[in-house]
Design an enzyme around this catalytic site. Structure first.
Site, mmCIF file in Angstrom:
data_model
loop_
_atom_site.group_PDB
_atom_site.id
_atom_site.type_symbol
_atom_site.label_atom_id
_atom_site.label_comp_id
_atom_site.label_asym_id
_atom_site.label_seq_id
_atom_site.Cartn_x
_atom_site.Cartn_y
_atom_site.Cartn_z
ATOM 1 N N CYS A 53 0.814 -1.228 0.000
ATOM 2 C CA CYS A 53 0.000 0.000 0.000
ATOM 3 C C CYS A 53 0.845 1.275 0.000
ATOM 4 O O CYS A 53 0.372 2.335 -0.390
ATOM 5 C CB CYS A 53 -0.954 0.010 1.185
ATOM 6 N N HIS A 98 -3.431 7.463 1.876
ATOM 7 C CA HIS A 98 -3.800 6.121 1.440
ATOM 8 C C HIS A 98 -5.215 5.845 1.948
ATOM 9 O O HIS A 98 -5.528 6.079 3.112
ATOM 10 C CB HIS A 98 -2.815 5.109 2.015
ATOM 11 N N ASN A 150 -10.127 0.141 -0.628
ATOM 12 C CA ASN A 150 -8.667 0.199 -0.530
ATOM 13 C C ASN A 150 -8.063 -0.405 -1.800
ATOM 14 O O ASN A 150 -8.170 -1.606 -2.017
ATOM 15 C CB ASN A 150 -8.228 -0.576 0.722
HETATM 16 O O1 UT7 Z 1 -3.969 -0.877 3.358
HETATM 17 C C1 UT7 Z 1 -3.091 -1.452 4.266
HETATM 18 C C2 UT7 Z 1 -3.370 -1.041 5.619
HETATM 19 N N1 UT7 Z 1 -4.609 -1.633 6.056
HETATM 20 C C3 UT7 Z 1 -5.312 -0.983 6.945
HETATM 21 O O2 UT7 Z 1 -4.965 0.111 7.274
HETATM 22 C C4 UT7 Z 1 -6.504 -1.672 7.559
HETATM 23 C C5 UT7 Z 1 -6.544 -1.343 9.029
HETATM 24 N N2 UT7 Z 1 -7.630 -1.936 9.760
HETATM 25 C C6 UT7 Z 1 -8.924 -1.596 9.601
HETATM 26 O O3 UT7 Z 1 -9.258 -0.819 8.763
HETATM 27 C C7 UT7 Z 1 -9.922 -2.176 10.567
HETATM 28 O O4 UT7 Z 1 -9.247 -2.793 11.656
HETATM 29 C C8 UT7 Z 1 -10.894 -3.189 9.921
HETATM 30 C C9 UT7 Z 1 -11.865 -2.463 9.018
HETATM 31 C C10 UT7 Z 1 -10.114 -4.222 9.150
HETATM 32 C C11 UT7 Z 1 -11.727 -3.891 11.011
HETATM 33 O O5 UT7 Z 1 -12.411 -2.937 11.808
HETATM 34 P P1 UT7 Z 1 -12.359 -3.064 13.400
HETATM 35 O O6 UT7 Z 1 -13.228 -2.014 13.930
HETATM 36 O O7 UT7 Z 1 -10.913 -3.049 13.801
HETATM 37 O O8 UT7 Z 1 -13.041 -4.467 13.647
HETATM 38 P P2 UT7 Z 1 -12.432 -5.747 14.364
HETATM 39 O O9 UT7 Z 1 -11.394 -6.392 13.505
HETATM 40 O O10 UT7 Z 1 -12.083 -5.386 15.763
HETATM 41 O O11 UT7 Z 1 -13.714 -6.680 14.352
HETATM 42 C C12 UT7 Z 1 -14.884 -6.368 15.121
HETATM 43 C C13 UT7 Z 1 -15.923 -7.453 14.902
HETATM 44 C C14 UT7 Z 1 -15.350 -8.848 15.067
HETATM 45 O O12 UT7 Z 1 -16.312 -9.653 15.715
HETATM 46 P P3 UT7 Z 1 -16.192 -9.964 17.296
HETATM 47 O O13 UT7 Z 1 -14.855 -10.617 17.478
HETATM 48 O O14 UT7 Z 1 -16.290 -8.625 17.958
HETATM 49 O O15 UT7 Z 1 -17.365 -10.860 17.543
HETATM 50 C C15 UT7 Z 1 -15.196 -9.316 13.648
HETATM 51 O O16 UT7 Z 1 -15.278 -10.728 13.533
HETATM 52 O O17 UT7 Z 1 -16.441 -7.370 13.566
HETATM 53 C C16 UT7 Z 1 -16.368 -8.663 12.968
HETATM 54 N N3 UT7 Z 1 -16.200 -8.505 11.523
HETATM 55 C C17 UT7 Z 1 -17.223 -8.336 10.674
HETATM 56 N N4 UT7 Z 1 -18.535 -8.287 10.850
HETATM 57 C C18 UT7 Z 1 -19.312 -8.093 9.780
HETATM 58 C C19 UT7 Z 1 -15.033 -8.448 10.826
HETATM 59 N N5 UT7 Z 1 -15.288 -8.260 9.526
HETATM 60 C C20 UT7 Z 1 -16.640 -8.193 9.401
HETATM 61 C C21 UT7 Z 1 -17.498 -7.994 8.296
HETATM 62 N N6 UT7 Z 1 -18.827 -7.949 8.541
HETATM 63 N N7 UT7 Z 1 -17.042 -7.831 7.039
#
Ligand code: UT7
Length: 325
Positions: free
Chosen positions: A115, A252, A282
């Protein structure tokens, strides 16, 4: 002094746009438009068809940038293309673009920094232009991340899209100082200690397969906000400029919440941040030049503006560049 002046921008998107609802329905994933919008700001992404590749998207973006610069392909003697999804393991996708454009004979190679790839490509091209190794460069970020997504993994597949962005840089003699046009400063970093937080689980030398993207999103998020705020400050220090001097931040486009958090950390007003993540998702190395091109074309970014570019991605790698347009 010799400086790299940004003289044209261009972009390309695949024909097929896919909304969150369509994605969730077609993949039978346990996800929803509400979750994706709330956690990422993404509403849509573009997915390449069988007839669209990283090189074909890159070529369209390059042609648009050349047209904006008022240049012919034959004026270009350097192509640096950032991608993590090349058409083939080799030759470099940059050489395919060179052949498509018909400007064979100059320098052409790919840069792999995921990225942050466009920032790395920009840094390399700028150094080569300033050193006199080349005079006019196409710097391209192009990806077809849809090809390396695990479409059964809802934690990653909803986040990414395909696309390309390109700029033309021309080396010119200008006087010193931050008011003159050109790339004023670039800072790049990498920290291989974190390469298991965001990676592809395959490759020619290991599995012999292309592999799929894997990410521990929450940890990447935390590092992203910290690293980006720090590298932006470094670039400002290099140039003696202040946050208040920045006209536009072109970040980004990974997650609207990362963009908001970075702007807040720097005390940069939200209206100065170019956001295209809602429409493009992204697009990895393509995201910064794609967003830049959108904002140049819709008239927000004007000649003379001070524009900060930044990105963070797998490796980790991260970087920022300050440009007087
Ligand atoms: O480009 C390279 C750099 N990449 C980035 O900068 C990405 C950085 N990270 C992010 O943007 C975020 O961390 C994400 C968008 C990937 C995830 O958001 P988050 O608020 O950090 O969510 P999380 O990973 O803490 O997940 C929260 C919950 C989880 O469930 P539990 O464990 O709380 O029951 C996940 O399993 O959301 C769940 N979850 C989803 N639910 C519905 C994860 N993906 C999904 C989904 N739909 N697509």
């Amino acid at each position: 002094m010799r400086r790299s002046i940004l003289v044209g921008t261009g972009s390309a998107l695949p024909k097929r746009a896919v909304s969150n609802a369509e994605l969730a329905e077609s993949l039978d994933l346990e996800t929803s438009d509400e979750w994706i919008v709330e956690r990422t700001g993404i509403t849509n992404r573009y997915i390449a068809g069988d007839d669209e590749t990283t090189a074909s998207l890159a070529t369209i973006a390059a042609c648009e940038a050349l047209e904006a610069a008022g240049m012919a392909a034959s004026d270009i003697d350097l192509i640096v293309l950032a991608t993590a999804t090349p058409d083939q393991t080799f030759p470099a996708t940059a050489t395919v673009v060179q052949q498509n454009l018909g400007c064979n004979g100059g320098i052409a190679f790919d840069v792999a920094a995921v990225c942050s790839g466009f920032l790395y490509a920009l840094g390399v091209a700028d150094s080569m232009l300033r050193s006199g190794m080349a005079n006019r460069a196409l710097v391209i970020g192009a990806e077809t991340f849809s090809r390396i997504l695990d479409w059964e993994d809802r934690t990653t597949c909803v986040l990414f899209g395909d696309g390309a962005g390109a700029i033309v840089l021309e080396a010119r003699e200008v006087s010193d100082g931050p008011d003159e046009r050109g790339i004023l400063a670039t800072r790049l970093h990498a920290d291989g200690a974190h390469n298991q937080l965001l990676f592809v689980d395959g490759g020619p030398s290991t599995t012999g397969t292309v592999g799929k993207l894997r990410m521990k999103g929450r940890e990447v998020f935390r590092h992203a906000v910290f690293n980006l705020a720090q590298v932006l400050r470094e670039v400002l220090e290099d140039t003696g400029l202040q946050v208040s001097d920045i006209d536009w931040l072109v970040p980004h486009q990974a997650n609207a919440r990362i963009l908001d958090a970075t702007a807040k950390k720097l005390a940069l007003p939200a209206e100065k941040v170019i956001m295209t993540v809602a429409q493009h998702a992204n697009t990895s190395a393509a995201s910064v030049p794609l967003a830049l091109s959108v904002a140049v074309r819709d008239g927000r970014i004007q000649q003379g503006d001070l524009v900060m570019l930044e990105a963070m991605g797998g490796g980790f790698t991260w970087g920022a560049s300050l440009i007087r347009m």
